[in-house]
Design an enzyme around this catalytic site. Structure first.
Site, PDB file in Angstrom:
ATOM      1  N   ASP A  60       0.753  -0.646  -0.184  1.00 58.53           N
ATOM      2  CA  ASP A  60      -0.203  -0.113  -0.570  1.00 58.53           C
ATOM      3  C   ASP A  60       0.946   1.721  -0.336  1.00 58.53           C
ATOM      4  OD1 ASP A  60      -2.295   2.322   0.382  1.00 58.53           O
ATOM      5  OD2 ASP A  60      -2.783   0.991   1.869  1.00 58.53           O
ATOM      6  N   ASP A  61       0.839   2.111  -1.313  1.00 61.25           N
ATOM      7  CA  ASP A  61       1.415   3.323  -0.695  1.00 61.25           C
ATOM      8  C   ASP A  61       2.803   2.690  -1.005  1.00 61.25           C
ATOM      9  OD1 ASP A  61      -0.750   4.264  -0.661  1.00 61.25           O
ATOM     10  OD2 ASP A  61      -0.328   6.101   0.653  1.00 61.25           O
ATOM     11  N   CYS A 111      -6.605   4.247  -3.115  1.00 59.51           N
ATOM     12  CA  CYS A 111      -6.361   2.581  -3.129  1.00 59.51           C
ATOM     13  C   CYS A 111      -7.247   2.175  -3.611  1.00 59.51           C
ATOM     14  CB  CYS A 111      -6.637   2.882  -1.361  1.00 59.51           C
ATOM     15  SG  CYS A 111      -5.108   3.359  -0.822  1.00 59.51           S
ATOM     16  N   ARG A 164      -7.707  -1.354  -6.079  1.00 65.02           N
ATOM     17  CA  ARG A 164      -8.162  -2.123  -5.324  1.00 65.02           C
ATOM     18  C   ARG A 164      -9.581  -3.062  -6.313  1.00 65.02           C
ATOM     19  NH1 ARG A 164      -5.428  -3.176  -0.455  1.00 65.02           N
ATOM     20  NH2 ARG A 164      -3.839  -0.710  -0.776  1.00 65.02           N
ATOM     21  N   LYS A 180      -5.722  -4.813   3.760  1.00 65.01           N
ATOM     22  CA  LYS A 180      -6.538  -4.289   3.593  1.00 65.01           C
ATOM     23  C   LYS A 180      -7.346  -4.723   2.277  1.00 65.01           C
ATOM     24  CE  LYS A 180      -6.113   0.451   2.316  1.00 65.01           C
ATOM     25  NZ  LYS A 180      -5.600   1.247   2.001  1.00 65.01           N
ATOM     26  N   HIS A 221     -10.763  -2.533   1.488  1.00 65.61           N
ATOM     27  CA  HIS A 221     -11.225  -0.678   0.891  1.00 65.61           C
ATOM     28  C   HIS A 221     -11.329  -1.093   0.473  1.00 65.61           C
ATOM     29  CE1 HIS A 221      -9.291   3.199   0.907  1.00 65.61           C
ATOM     30  NE2 HIS A 221     -10.860   3.398   1.889  1.00 65.61           N
ATOM     31  N   SER A 231      -8.701   1.955   5.222  1.00 64.40           N
ATOM     32  CA  SER A 231      -6.778   2.356   5.324  1.00 64.40           C
ATOM     33  C   SER A 231      -6.546   2.425   6.922  1.00 64.40           C
ATOM     34  CB  SER A 231      -6.651   4.180   4.756  1.00 64.40           C
ATOM     35  OG  SER A 231      -6.619   3.948   2.758  1.00 64.40           O
ATOM     36  N   HIS A 271       1.653   2.725   3.746  1.00 64.76           N
ATOM     37  CA  HIS A 271       0.566   3.488   4.183  1.00 64.76           C
ATOM     38  C   HIS A 271       0.628   4.192   5.604  1.00 64.76           C
ATOM     39  CE1 HIS A 271      -3.278   6.075   4.802  1.00 64.76           C
ATOM     40  NE2 HIS A 271      -3.502   5.633   3.732  1.00 64.76           N
ATOM     41  N   ASP A 324      -0.415  -0.775  -4.593  1.00 64.29           N
ATOM     42  CA  ASP A 324      -2.077  -0.074  -5.130  1.00 64.29           C
ATOM     43  C   ASP A 324      -1.861   0.860  -6.032  1.00 64.29           C
ATOM     44  OD1 ASP A 324      -1.195   1.162  -3.095  1.00 64.29           O
ATOM     45  OD2 ASP A 324      -3.051   1.094  -2.224  1.00 64.29           O
ATOM     46  N   ASN A 325      -0.733   1.775  -5.580  1.00 71.63           N
ATOM     47  CA  ASN A 325      -0.466   3.013  -6.599  1.00 71.63           C
ATOM     48  C   ASN A 325       0.994   3.322  -5.390  1.00 71.63           C
ATOM     49  OD1 ASN A 325      -2.762   3.891  -3.865  1.00 71.63           O
ATOM     50  ND2 ASN A 325      -0.839   5.041  -3.747  1.00 71.63           N
ATOM     51  N   LYS A 339       1.209   9.098  -5.289  1.00 73.68           N
ATOM     52  CA  LYS A 339       0.184   8.735  -5.446  1.00 73.68           C
ATOM     53  C   LYS A 339      -0.554  10.020  -5.834  1.00 73.68           C
ATOM     54  CE  LYS A 339      -2.648   7.058  -2.158  1.00 73.68           C
ATOM     55  NZ  LYS A 339      -3.106   7.226  -0.146  1.00 73.68           N
TER      56      LYS A 339
END
Length: 486
Positions: A54-55, A94, A98, A151, A153, A176, A256, A308-309, A329
């Protein structure tokens, strides 16, 4: 007469010898056929593990150029597998990212992209629609056991959780890890000012729940140990399902913010707490791969690692790095949507570096086909099958990539070239800038998007505008599932 008998005996012996040799060959052939037939089901149904950070930015792994974050396990995974350098996610934040991975569809089609809210929140009314078909549901059709860890989301209500979207079990947080903050951001000077306060280091500031299936089992989630516990759950699932094909979607909620690491990793990275967190995720990946090797499943399991990004650059030293890519992001510059990606399957995937285009959108199609499940024909699926690239060193059939921010198309990549129609800096800076003459970059030569070559290449721009026109004519946007809150 005696001479005839001797010749006949010799001839008979030769015939018997040949027959014996062919019989032995036939027996060996039957043995190998039987052996192959015995192994055939498992080879047709390899286990699949997707590890989703994540991130995490394009430049946050040492194998992708980071000078001080030590990702030895992921580096080894890249050396033993395929390292992709032009791999994209479906969105730069996010929730829509996903949705893209799990449905194989641009999130605008499912309503999981919005001009009002970029992601889902704890007070959001909706989630991923039941009408969407997920990769987990596809894998179940193929006889796979399925689990989601980490996660989610994509909706925190029971009808939107993983167990309502094809997963047999779920263990993780529903959104998150910075949500359910008990400190009003207004009193802290706003969301981004809050991250300068000491409260961000206290897990009790974040009342995010840890869930098993549809039940909350811990609140607030103890985030110092969450990576460790996710990994333990993943290893437990692997061992419980090792006699049948399985699909594991393992989505870390880190790096994240807020950043938390266990005692074994806190304060150990020269990159600071961000490095501590990434190196603990790297350790987790190593534990998963080690378990596969220990159980003998490594030869029959495909593992994918990506994010994810891009990195949340506004978090300064508590955010990551996109390396040489522009921005991060929240943006449709390369740093927002191009991610590190590694495919690993010893003996099945030949090691190498892949510079062809690929996307998380393609995982739905690729793994559905590997599971022997048809791609649905009642909807547009945006993914392509990457299996020929993974297993046969063929060229990827993905030739373009569409960059949406919210519900608007900001940019498109076709081959080496990328055109920006709209640009906007993430989270700060000027408003949306519309380009009457789209910006054009050759990403093979200029991955940092520094040199606009639109004036010198009108024929390339015309070709790209045709791709966009065709795309827009076929686009049907789903109802906005993110707008309703409160």
């Amino acid at each position: 007469m005696k001479e005839f008998q001797l010749k006949t005996t010799a001839r008979t012996y030769s015939i018997l010898k040949i027959a014996a040799r062919y019989s032995l060959s036939a027996l060996m052939l039957l043995f190998f056929q039987g052996h192959c037939q015995e192994r055939k089901p498992s080879l047709e149904k390899p286990n699949v593990i997707i590890i989703f950070a994540d991130d995490l930015g394009y430049g946050d792994l040492s194998s992708y150029g980071h000078p001080t974050i030590r990702t030895t396990n992921l580096d080894q995974m890249a050396a033993e597998g395929q390292k992709w350098t032009n791999f994209y996610v479906g969105a730069s934040v996010c929730t829509p990212s996903r949705a893209a991975l799990l449905t194989g569809r641009l999130p605008i089609r499912s309503g999981m992209a919005s001009s009002m809210n970029r992601v889902l929140f704890p007070d959001s009314h909706n989630g991923l629609p039941q009408s969407e078909l997920t990769l987990a549901e596809q894998m179940k059709k193929g006889g796979y056991a399925t689990a989601a860890i980490g996660k989610w989301h994509l909706g925190h209500k029971a009808e939107y959780l993983p167990t309502s979207h094809g997963f047999d079990s779920y263990y993780g947080i529903p959104y998150s890890n910075d949500m359910d903050n008990i400190t009003p951001f207004r009193s802290a000077g706003g969301y981004f000012s809050f991250w300068k306060s000491e409260e961000r280091k206290d897990i009790n500031t974040f009342n995010v729940p840890l869930m098993r299936d549809t039940e909350i089992i811990e609140r607030p989630a103890e985030q110092h140990t969450i990576t460790k516990r996710y990994t333990e759950e993943a290893i437990k699932f692997i061992n419980e399902k090792k006699e049948e094909p399985f699909f594991l979607y393992f989505a870390h909620n880190l790096p994240h913010v807020p950043l938390f690491a266990s005692k074994d990793f806190e304060g150990t990275s020269p990159r600071g707490i961000y490095g501590d967190v990434v190196e603990e995720i790297d350790h987790s990946v190593g534990q998963i791969l080690d378990e596969l090797k220990k159980t003998g499943l490594d030869k029959n399991t495909i593992v994918v690692f990506t994010s994810d990004n891009g990195p949340w650059l506004i978090m300064n030293e508590e955010g990551g790095s996109a390396g040489l890519l522009r921005s991060g992001k929240g943006s449709t510059w390369e740093g927002g949507m191009r991610e590190p990606c590694i495919f690993w399957a010893p003996g099945r995937i030949e090691p190498g570096i892949v510079t062809d285009l690929g996307s998380t959108l393609d995982l739905f199609t690729t793994f559905s086909k590997i599971a022997g499940v048809d791609i649905p024909n009642d909807r547009i699926v945006d993914g392509v099958d990457l299996a020929p690239v993974l297993f046969n060193n063929k060229t990827s059939t993905r030739k373009d990539m569409f960059y949406y921010r919210g519900d608007k198309l900001y940019a498109v990549r076709v081959g080496d070239y990328k055109a920006h129609f709209l640009t906007q800096e993430p989270y700060s800076g000027p408003e949306v800038e519309e380009h009457k003459t789209p910006l054009l970059y050759n990403l093979s030569i200029d991955p940092s998007e520094k040199y606009d070559i639109s004036e010198a290449n009108p024929e390339i721009m015309a070709k790209m505008m045709k791709v966009v026109k065709d795309h827009n004519e076929k686009m049907v946007k789903g109802p906005d599932m993110l707008k309703d809150r409160g």
